[in-house]
Design a protein around this motif. Structure first.
Motif, PDB file in Angstrom:
ATOM      1  N   CYS A   1       0.819  -1.218   0.000  1.00 40.54           N
ATOM      2  CA  CYS A   1       0.000   0.000   0.000  1.00 40.54           C
ATOM      3  C   CYS A   1       0.852   1.266   0.000  1.00 40.54           C
ATOM      4  O   CYS A   1       0.368   2.340   0.359  1.00 40.54           O
ATOM      5  N   THR A   2       2.094   1.141  -0.359  1.00 38.27           N
ATOM      6  CA  THR A   2       3.000   2.288  -0.388  1.00 38.27           C
ATOM      7  C   THR A   2       2.414   3.402  -1.248  1.00 38.27           C
ATOM      8  O   THR A   2       1.911   3.163  -2.346  1.00 38.27           O
ATOM      9  N   ASP A   3       2.460   4.627  -0.740  1.00 36.59           N
ATOM     10  CA  ASP A   3       1.888   5.760  -1.470  1.00 36.59           C
ATOM     11  C   ASP A   3       2.742   6.111  -2.683  1.00 36.59           C
ATOM     12  O   ASP A   3       3.965   5.917  -2.683  1.00 36.59           O
ATOM     13  N   VAL A   4       2.075   6.639  -3.715  1.00 38.20           N
ATOM     14  CA  VAL A   4       2.732   6.925  -4.986  1.00 38.20           C
ATOM     15  C   VAL A   4       2.372   8.324  -5.476  1.00 38.20           C
ATOM     16  O   VAL A   4       1.202   8.719  -5.439  1.00 38.20           O
ATOM     17  N   ILE A   5       3.377   9.066  -5.913  1.00 39.36           N
ATOM     18  CA  ILE A   5       3.185  10.308  -6.645  1.00 39.36           C
ATOM     19  C   ILE A   5       3.860  10.116  -7.997  1.00 39.36           C
ATOM     20  O   ILE A   5       5.049   9.815  -8.063  1.00 39.36           O
ATOM     21  N   MET A   6       3.091  10.259  -9.058  1.00 38.99           N
ATOM     22  CA  MET A   6       3.643  10.108 -10.399  1.00 38.99           C
ATOM     23  C   MET A   6       4.403  11.378 -10.796  1.00 38.99           C
ATOM     24  O   MET A   6       3.909  12.496 -10.612  1.00 38.99           O
ATOM     25  N   ILE A   7       5.613  11.206 -11.335  1.00 31.95           N
ATOM     26  CA  ILE A   7       6.400  12.316 -11.869  1.00 31.95           C
ATOM     27  C   ILE A   7       6.874  11.878 -13.244  1.00 31.95           C
ATOM     28  O   ILE A   7       7.803  11.078 -13.367  1.00 31.95           O
ATOM     29  N   THR A   8       6.235  12.375 -14.290  1.00 31.74           N
ATOM     30  CA  THR A   8       6.469  11.824 -15.613  1.00 31.74           C
ATOM     31  C   THR A   8       6.131  12.823 -16.706  1.00 31.74           C
ATOM     32  O   THR A   8       5.400  13.789 -16.474  1.00 31.74           O
ATOM     33  N   ALA A   9       6.657  12.560 -17.887  1.00 29.25           N
ATOM     34  CA  ALA A   9       6.327  13.385 -19.053  1.00 29.25           C
ATOM     35  C   ALA A   9       5.035  12.913 -19.711  1.00 29.25           C
ATOM     36  O   ALA A   9       4.497  13.600 -20.581  1.00 29.25           O
ATOM     37  N   ALA A  10       4.517  11.762 -19.298  1.00 30.91           N
ATOM     38  CA  ALA A  10       3.274  11.238 -19.861  1.00 30.91           C
ATOM     39  C   ALA A  10       2.113  12.115 -19.418  1.00 30.91           C
ATOM     40  O   ALA A  10       1.813  12.207 -18.223  1.00 30.91           O
ATOM     41  N   SER A  11       1.473  12.757 -20.386  1.00 34.88           N
ATOM     42  CA  SER A  11       0.397  13.688 -20.036  1.00 34.88           C
ATOM     43  C   SER A  11      -0.918  13.360 -20.730  1.00 34.88           C
ATOM     44  O   SER A  11      -1.837  14.173 -20.728  1.00 34.88           O
ATOM     45  N   ASP A  12      -1.009  12.173 -21.353  1.00 31.86           N
ATOM     46  CA  ASP A  12      -2.264  11.808 -21.992  1.00 31.86           C
ATOM     47  C   ASP A  12      -3.305  11.463 -20.930  1.00 31.86           C
ATOM     48  O   ASP A  12      -2.969  10.966 -19.840  1.00 31.86           O
ATOM     49  N   VAL A  13      -4.545  11.717 -21.242  1.00 30.64           N
ATOM     50  CA  VAL A  13      -5.627  11.589 -20.271  1.00 30.64           C
ATOM     51  C   VAL A  13      -5.788  10.151 -19.791  1.00 30.64           C
ATOM     52  O   VAL A  13      -6.074   9.913 -18.609  1.00 30.64           O
ATOM     53  N   VAL A  14      -5.591   9.187 -20.677  1.00 30.57           N
ATOM     54  CA  VAL A  14      -5.755   7.781 -20.279  1.00 30.57           C
ATOM     55  C   VAL A  14      -4.762   7.415 -19.179  1.00 30.57           C
ATOM     56  O   VAL A  14      -5.118   6.774 -18.185  1.00 30.57           O
TER      57      VAL A  14
END
Length: 230
Positions: A75-88
């Motif tokens: 259940c480790t918390d996650v923050i996404m940091i990425t260049a992927a910006s598509d809505v899906v």
């Protein structure tokens, strides 16, 4: 301290992100990973509180990694940091439980905003005494912590005001969780009292801070400022 795993296939970017994390009080980089396999191994050790996760990894996507983590019961918390910006991708990240989504390139202030709100979330959850039942007000506070944005830019800053200084002051008040005086803010930020007072007055006029008065023995009230969650 909140132990953070920084995951990015680019060693240089991972180093920059790790340095950013190290600048935020209460957070420390516990490990770095450059592949999904390395990241999963670090999570399996059970010492990671938060994963700063890139989506584009050489052996698996970041979201596929999160899915595997959840399947294994992590259940480790996650923050996404990425260049992927598509809505899906963004929507899938939400459904898998990512707490925030930060699109590259980003500033230190933008990352600090997310880390600060995450720290507030943890503090809010920890303060719930009855772990088997949370009232609606407590539930609202938990969800509200994620929506808090202390580093949100204020359009049209007055002459002589800078956004980094505004972010710094907002971050101090946001993390404090209780009203602070101009003197206390000055001590926490390293600014002069007059500078702190000037910024506090502007933020209060914008509605981002709440002003209260504390009366002492001298009869002259002390102005105290508290963060107002958006």
């Amino acid at each position: 301290m909140i132990d953070v795993l920084v995951v990015d296939d680019d060693l240089r970017v991972a180093e920059i992100n790790a340095r950013y994390v190290g600048r935020v009080p209460g957070f420390r980089v516990a490990a770095r990973a450059h592949t999904a396999a390395q990241a999963l191994a670090a999570v399996q050790q059970g010492t990671i509180d938060l994963v700063l996760l890139d989506h584009y990894l050489p052996d698996q996507t970041g979201l596929e990694l999160v899915h595997r983590m959840r399947e294994q019961g992590h259940c480790t918390d996650v923050i996404m940091i990425t260049a992927a910006s598509d809505v899906v991708t963004v929507q899938t990240a939400m459904r898998l439980g990512a707490l925030h989504y930060l699109v590259k390139p980003f500033t230190f202030a933008a990352l600090r905003t997310r880390l600060d709100s995450y720290a507030v979330l943890r503090r809010t959850v920890d303060h719930v005494e009855d772990r088997s039942h949370a009232g609606q007000e407590q539930v609202d506070q938990i969800f509200g912590a994620l929506r808090t944005s202390p580093s949100a830019s204020s359009p049209g800053l007055p002459s002589g005001h800078s956004e980094p200084t505004t972010d710094l002051i907002c971050g101090v008040l946001h993390r404090a969780g209780h009203p602070l005086s101009a003197h206390e803010v000055a001590v926490e930020t390293g600014l002069s009292r007059s500078t702190a007072q000037r910024y506090l007055r502007h933020l209060e006029q914008e509605g981002r801070l709440r002003l209260s008065l504390k009366y002492g023995d001298t009869g002259r009230p002390e102005h105290r400022y508290a963060w107002v969650a958006p």
